[in-house]
Motif scaffolding. Structure first.
Motif, mmCIF file in Angstrom:
data_model
loop_
_atom_site.group_PDB
_atom_site.id
_atom_site.type_symbol
_atom_site.label_atom_id
_atom_site.label_comp_id
_atom_site.label_asym_id
_atom_site.label_seq_id
_atom_site.Cartn_x
_atom_site.Cartn_y
_atom_site.Cartn_z
ATOM 1 N N ARG A 117 0.829 -1.218 0.000
ATOM 2 C CA ARG A 117 0.000 0.000 0.000
ATOM 3 C C ARG A 117 0.861 1.264 0.000
ATOM 4 O O ARG A 117 0.545 2.240 -0.684
ATOM 5 N N PHE A 118 1.930 1.243 0.804
ATOM 6 C CA PHE A 118 2.804 2.426 0.916
ATOM 7 C C PHE A 118 3.463 2.708 -0.434
ATOM 8 O O PHE A 118 3.624 3.875 -0.823
ATOM 9 N N LEU A 119 3.854 1.665 -1.140
ATOM 10 C CA LEU A 119 4.466 1.858 -2.460
ATOM 11 C C LEU A 119 3.429 2.383 -3.458
ATOM 12 O O LEU A 119 3.748 3.213 -4.320
ATOM 13 N N GLU A 120 2.190 1.891 -3.346
ATOM 14 C CA GLU A 120 1.124 2.416 -4.216
ATOM 15 C C GLU A 120 0.904 3.907 -3.975
ATOM 16 O O GLU A 120 0.521 4.644 -4.893
ATOM 17 N N ALA A 121 1.181 4.349 -2.730
ATOM 18 C CA ALA A 121 1.034 5.766 -2.381
ATOM 19 C C ALA A 121 2.283 6.573 -2.721
ATOM 20 O O ALA A 121 2.402 7.732 -2.338
ATOM 21 N N ASN A 122 3.256 5.933 -3.411
ATOM 22 C CA ASN A 122 4.498 6.589 -3.849
ATOM 23 C C ASN A 122 5.504 6.758 -2.720
ATOM 24 O O ASN A 122 6.273 7.718 -2.693
ATOM 25 N N GLY A 123 5.524 5.829 -1.776
ATOM 26 C CA GLY A 123 6.499 5.871 -0.693
ATOM 27 C C GLY A 123 7.824 5.241 -1.090
ATOM 28 O O GLY A 123 7.996 4.739 -2.216
ATOM 29 N N THR A 124 8.775 5.276 -0.144
ATOM 30 C CA THR A 124 10.108 4.694 -0.358
ATOM 31 C C THR A 124 10.396 3.694 0.753
ATOM 32 O O THR A 124 10.221 4.009 1.936
ATOM 33 N N VAL A 125 10.843 2.491 0.369
ATOM 34 C CA VAL A 125 11.100 1.416 1.330
ATOM 35 C C VAL A 125 12.465 0.796 1.039
ATOM 36 O O VAL A 125 12.810 0.549 -0.121
ATOM 37 N N LEU A 126 13.234 0.553 2.112
ATOM 38 C CA LEU A 126 14.521 -0.132 2.015
ATOM 39 C C LEU A 126 14.430 -1.477 2.729
ATOM 40 O O LEU A 126 13.876 -1.548 3.827
ATOM 41 N N PHE A 127 14.965 -2.536 2.111
ATOM 42 C CA PHE A 127 15.095 -3.819 2.809
ATOM 43 C C PHE A 127 16.438 -4.425 2.426
ATOM 44 O O PHE A 127 17.100 -3.955 1.498
ATOM 45 N N GLY A 128 16.889 -5.438 3.153
ATOM 46 C CA GLY A 128 18.207 -6.001 2.895
ATOM 47 C C GLY A 128 18.345 -7.399 3.456
ATOM 48 O O GLY A 128 17.644 -8.301 3.050
ATOM 49 N N GLU A 129 19.287 -7.574 4.428
ATOM 50 C CA GLU A 129 19.527 -8.879 5.054
ATOM 51 C C GLU A 129 20.002 -9.898 4.030
ATOM 52 O O GLU A 129 19.426 -10.982 3.898
ATOM 53 N N THR A 130 21.060 -9.578 3.330
ATOM 54 C CA THR A 130 21.563 -10.438 2.251
ATOM 55 C C THR A 130 21.722 -11.891 2.690
ATOM 56 O O THR A 130 21.308 -12.810 1.983
ATOM 57 N N THR A 131 22.272 -12.073 3.874
ATOM 58 C CA THR A 131 22.550 -13.438 4.316
ATOM 59 C C THR A 131 21.282 -14.235 4.589
ATOM 60 O O THR A 131 21.267 -15.450 4.454
ATOM 61 N N GLU A 132 20.228 -13.535 4.978
ATOM 62 C CA GLU A 132 19.001 -14.233 5.356
ATOM 63 C C GLU A 132 18.040 -14.416 4.192
ATOM 64 O O GLU A 132 16.870 -14.735 4.401
ATOM 65 N N LEU A 133 18.539 -14.219 2.983
ATOM 66 C CA LEU A 133 17.739 -14.516 1.792
ATOM 67 C C LEU A 133 18.111 -15.877 1.211
ATOM 68 O O LEU A 133 17.535 -16.293 0.197
ATOM 69 N N THR A 134 19.046 -16.558 1.852
ATOM 70 C CA THR A 134 19.528 -17.838 1.340
ATOM 71 C C THR A 134 18.398 -18.862 1.241
ATOM 72 O O THR A 134 17.776 -19.218 2.253
ATOM 73 N N GLY A 135 18.144 -19.314 0.041
ATOM 74 C CA GLY A 135 17.035 -20.246 -0.196
ATOM 75 C C GLY A 135 15.838 -19.554 -0.811
ATOM 76 O O GLY A 135 14.929 -20.215 -1.325
ATOM 77 N N ALA A 136 15.810 -18.226 -0.737
ATOM 78 C CA ALA A 136 14.728 -17.449 -1.353
ATOM 79 C C ALA A 136 15.304 -16.410 -2.310
ATOM 80 O O ALA A 136 14.570 -15.573 -2.821
ATOM 81 N N GLU A 137 16.616 -16.502 -2.563
ATOM 82 C CA GLU A 137 17.259 -15.476 -3.387
ATOM 83 C C GLU A 137 16.712 -15.482 -4.820
ATOM 84 O O GLU A 137 16.646 -14.431 -5.468
ATOM 85 N N HIS A 138 16.284 -16.663 -5.297
ATOM 86 C CA HIS A 138 15.758 -16.731 -6.669
ATOM 87 C C HIS A 138 14.421 -15.999 -6.783
ATOM 88 O O HIS A 138 14.117 -15.411 -7.832
ATOM 89 N N ILE A 139 13.647 -15.994 -5.685
ATOM 90 C CA ILE A 139 12.359 -15.273 -5.698
ATOM 91 C C ILE A 139 12.611 -13.763 -5.709
ATOM 92 O O ILE A 139 11.980 -13.026 -6.468
ATOM 93 N N ILE A 140 13.550 -13.324 -4.863
ATOM 94 C CA ILE A 140 13.900 -11.898 -4.848
ATOM 95 C C ILE A 140 14.461 -11.475 -6.204
ATOM 96 O O ILE A 140 14.093 -10.416 -6.739
ATOM 97 N N ALA A 141 15.327 -12.302 -6.779
ATOM 98 C CA ALA A 141 15.937 -11.952 -8.076
ATOM 99 C C ALA A 141 14.866 -11.727 -9.144
ATOM 100 O O ALA A 141 14.993 -10.822 -9.989
#
Length: 384
Positions: free
Chosen positions: A171-195
């Motif tokens: 919803r926030f992005l639909e309203a033109n907001g800005t969001v940061l996320f990260g945690e590179t190490t904790e994407l292991t096993g889901a990195e293909h979905i993020i990619a």
């Protein structure tokens, strides 16, 4: 839902929700001067740390980006920088001054600590007078930059608290907001979905390189991360593998597409959803997000985490009823009813939206009330 907040519009047009006068020690041996002034002058916050000496290369570059970025954050009204030597002190002060906010620099070498503290205190007094005279203005909620990082996750995280954050993010992005996320190490096993979520191929490739560099680092060490990733707390909460943890983790961005991939403290160009390379350690990640301009952090937790930050309010959300009971002094929003089907995901996203607006308008989160001010620098390699 309320789409307007009362915020501080800074000299560079960025919007903040707090009004700190920050005291930044450049190095570990200047911490005592920074803390002394914080103790004398009401309305100042010092951010002591353990580094700033003999760093070099990429590690030194990241150090300067983090310190300059922290002072430049829109939640900061004015800054005092203190270091043992002039050069690095001036570099940080000048970097922050490019935002247009008041910055003053002090050096201990050839002055002594006591004289320096007196000069800093007199300067801090004037800066607090300046900051407390600033007026809040009505601005659109979407002008804020919000960061995401979960911690002490368990099975309730992926099922409810992270999903609540994810629906808010959509919803926030639909309203033109800005969001940061990260945690590179904790994407292991889901990195293909993020990619797959990146809008541009170049950002997809940049993300995968950062992710793969991390994987190579682990292989070089010849270690098994079990106990570190997932943590003992994660395992106690029912997450048996890093892959399970990652699939719950990525619920925080809902079904949103990703606008760019950023390296440590790299500033996003434009609004939208941005991945940033970060440690998955809570205090390190939030410190990096704050140094990249985030003004409110959303922190879903399962087993309970107590982290805060000196300048960025850290708002905690949990769906674990035991954590709500045992750690109530740390939890800002209870979404455990979602697991009992007591309301819809949209209902809880509404509650979160309203809680963030309250926070933006000045209501303290629990971490602020408890004075949790963890400021932890990310170190890339040993100092010289």
């Amino acid at each position: 839902m309320n789409n307007k907040i009362l915020g501080y519009i800074r000299e560079n047009g960025k919007v903040g929700v707090r009004n700190h006068v920050l005291i930044i020690p450049v190095d570990d041996i200047s911490n005592s001067a920074a803390i002394a002034v914080e103790n004398i002058i009401h309305g100042t916050i010092a951010i002591p740390h353990h580094y700033g000496r003999l760093q070099f290369g990429r590690d030194l570059d990241l150090f300067f980006k983090t310190m300059i970025g922290t002072g430049s954050n829109p939640n900061v009204a004015a800054v005092i920088v203190v270091g043992i030597e002039p050069n690095w002190t001036n570099r940080i002060a000048q970097g922050i001054a490019e935002t247009g906010k008041p910055v003053e620099a002090f050096y201990i070498e050839k002055n002594g600590e006591l004289k320096t503290i007196e000069k800093m205190a007199r300067s801090a007094l004037k800066l607090v007078e300046y900051a407390t005279g600033l007026k809040k203005e009505w601005v659109d909620f979407s002008e804020l930059t919000i960061s995401l990082k979960c911690g002490e996750s368990d099975t309730t995280s992926g099922l409810a608290s992270n999903r609540t954050v994810g629906r808010f993010v959509e919803r926030f992005l639909e309203a033109n907001g800005t969001v940061l996320f990260g945690e590179t190490t904790e994407l292991t096993g889901a990195e293909h979905i993020i990619a797959q979520r990146f809008k541009k191929e170049e950002d997809r490739n940049k993300f995968l390189k950062m992710f793969n560099d991390y994987q190579e680092l682990i292989k070089e060490q010849g270690v098994d991360l079990l106990g570190s990733q997932p943590t003992e707390g994660n395992i106690a909460g029912g997450l048996s593998t890093i892959e399970e943890k990652a699939l719950g983790n990525i619920q925080k961005i809902g079904n949103a597409r990703i606008d760019s991939a950023l390296d440590y403290c790299e500033q996003p160009v434009g609004k939208g959803l941005h991945f940033m390379n970060t440690s998955s350690a809570a205090a390190e990640a939030v410190t990096l997000f704050a140094a990249t301009g985030a003004v409110i952090h959303l922190f879903p937790t399962g087993q309970g985490n107590i982290i805060g930050n000196p300048i960025e309010p850290v708002l905690k959300i949990t769906a674990n009823p035991k954590t709500v009971n045992y750690m109530s002094e740390h939890i800002d929003l209870d979404v455990s009813g979602l697991l009992k089907l007591d309301g819809t995901l949209d209902d809880y996203a509404d509650k979160l939206w309203n809680k963030i607006v309250e926070t933006a308008n000045g209501k303290f989160v629990k971490a602020e009330i408890l004075k949790h001010r963890e400021f932890v620098l990310t170190k890339l390699f040993p100092s010289a």
